[in-house]
Design an enzyme around this catalytic site. Structure first.
Site, short mmCIF file in Angstrom:
data_model
loop_
_atom_site.label_atom_id
_atom_site.label_comp_id
_atom_site.label_asym_id
_atom_site.label_seq_id
_atom_site.Cartn_x
_atom_site.Cartn_y
_atom_site.Cartn_z
N LYS A 111 39.00 83.50 45.54
CA LYS A 111 39.74 82.94 44.41
C LYS A 111 41.07 83.65 44.34
CE LYS A 111 38.84 80.00 41.03
NZ LYS A 111 37.86 78.92 41.20
N1 GLU Z 1 38.69 75.42 42.40
C1 GLU Z 1 37.55 74.65 42.77
C2 GLU Z 1 36.27 75.39 42.45
O1 GLU Z 1 36.25 76.26 41.61
C3 GLU Z 1 37.63 74.16 44.20
C4 GLU Z 1 37.66 75.23 45.24
C5 GLU Z 1 37.91 74.70 46.64
O2 GLU Z 1 37.94 73.51 46.81
O3 GLU Z 1 38.07 75.53 47.53
O4 GLU Z 1 35.22 75.09 42.96
#
Ligand code: GLU
Length: 427
Positions: A111
């Site tokens: 993240k």
């Molecule tokens: N931000 C989204 C999540 O929390 C998508 C993450 C992604 O597609 O890598 O799952």
């Protein structure tokens, strides 16, 4: 499982560490393994100085956390929000590790984020923040290393700048360095709707497992961003009645069912909040009252806004029998306990909102193969992956007398521990 929660200043991080440790105990992992899996592999904090449009200089702080990279490239979104912090980013990255493991995607968990309110930036400033952030984390990124995606406060345009900045650095176009890109740059059809589609599929599957269906169910949704909006549209399409919607502006309701198509149109045409669209009855105004949506008589609640939105007080007011976590970490541990005691069935975030990363994985596959799949194919693949994972989750929870949340944590931790065990410990 033991439900006594430890207390700390950063609740989200403490809570996911606690859940992973509980899962480790349940699995009777050998000594030390769970601590290895809990610790983020890499945490990068960066300083992001930019020039404002008025010529002044400003500085923001950003992070990129690669929590687990044992099973594949790190994967996870980039969040722009004033509350972004090191610990929040670590907790969300850990959730991504569990999510990709639970969904059986060959990816790790990551993240990133910048502590900034994107609404206070002009488009040019937003671009400068993004490009500088990407330059600072450049060495971390790459299709085989770490692949960002949109999250709260970011969108396809931001991903296009991420792709461009990375590509400039390596000297050629690298679409696969990021997912959730615009179609014209190698994005995937269906990515926009994928998280909401997964949330609605989770709702359908849990209804089915309980001998009922989504048709005619009263649904309340907190959040009308990408996830909440698509969840509303798709749930309504399956015959559910969306009786309440909340966003930062407040709460609207209509016991006969809100006209979602009209609401989508109004928000596309410039209304900044659902309360300003002239649709339904405005029940409350202001972000702090948005959780009042959960007190409306309903069958299914879909919190699709920010983490920690539902605490003890809100948990007491929820009328729904099912809570489907479209957001990451929308329930505090105390709220989770209360809802479990009240017999509410909770479908946890690491499963319920996994449609997004599932589609991101499909986007990566298309980028690797230089192909573009049609939308039906992508949507069907997202739904099939959600179904297969629910089968595993429901089966495991039922066999072992666990809640879906505990079962999801155990399955996620088990996949990480197995991969870790097979690869061995270096040196
Ligand atoms: N931000 C989204 C999540 O929390 C998508 C993450 C992604 O597609 O890598 O799952």
């Amino acid at each position: 499982m033991n439900s006594a929660h430890p207390h700390s200043d950063d609740q989200a991080l403490t809570s996911i560490e606690f859940r992973m440790r509980q899962a480790g105990e349940w699995l009777k992992l050998p000594d030390g393994v769970i601590e290895t899996l809990i610790a983020p592999r890499r945490v990068l904090e960066v300083s992001i100085p930019i020039r404002r449009d008025d010529g002044t200089r400003e500085r923001f702080t950003g992070w990129r956390v690669q929590h687990n990279i044992t099973r594949g490239p790190a994967k996870g979104g980039i969040r722009y929000h004033p509350s972004v912090s090191r610990d929040e980013t670590v907790s969300l990255a850990a959730a991504m590790s569990l999510k990709t493991a639970l969904m059986n995607l060959p990816l790790g968990g990551a993240k990133g984020g910048v502590a900034v309110d994107p609404k206070t930036l002009s488009p040019a400033e937003l671009e400068r923040v993004t490009r500088r952030y990407v330059s600072e984390i450049f060495a971390f990124l790459g299709p085989d290393k770490d692949v960002p995606a949109p999250d709260v406060g970011t969108n396809a345009q931001v991903m296009a700048w991420v792709m461009d900045q990375y590509s400039i650095g390596v000297g050629h176009a690298v679409p696969g360095v990021v997912t959730g890109k615009p179609l014209a740059l190698g994005g995937s059809l269906g990515r926009d709707s994928a998280t909401g589609r997964g949330v609605v599929e989770a709702a359908m599957l849990v209804c089915q497992a309980n001998g009922t269906s989504l048709e005619g169910k009263r649904v309340v949704i907190q959040g009308f961003g990408n996830v909440g909006m698509w969840a509303a549209r798709l749930a309504a399409g399956w015959g559910a009645r969306i009786v309440g919607i909340a966003d930062v502006g407040g709460v609207i309701s209509d016991p006969r069912g809100i006209d979602i198509d009209a609401l989508v149109l109004a928000t596309r045409n410039g209304s900044t909040s659902v309360v300003d669209c002239g649709i339904g009855e405005v029940l409350a105004r202001g972000a702090e009252r948005s959780t009042e949506v959960f007190a409306l008589p309903s069958d299914i609640a879909m919190p699709c806004a920010l983490g920690g939105a539902i605490d003890k007080d809100e948990a007491m007011t929820i009328t729904a029998k099912y809570v489907i976590e479209g957001a990451n970490g929308p329930l505090t541990p105390a709220a989770d306990d209360i809802l479990n005691e009240r017999g509410v069935i909770i479908v946890p975030d690491i499963y319920a909102n996994a449609g997004g990363v599932t589609c991101s994985y499909l986007e990566q596959c298309q980028n690797y193969a230089h192909l573009q799949w049609d939308e039906d194919e992508v949507n069907a693949s997202v739904v099939n992956t959600m179904r297969a994972a629910f089968k595993r989750l429901h089966g495991f929870a039922t066999q072992n007398g666990l809640t879906y949340r505990s079962a999801a944590s155990v399955l996620g931790v088990k996949a990480l521990a197995d991969a870790h065990q097979l690869r061995g410990l270096h040196p």
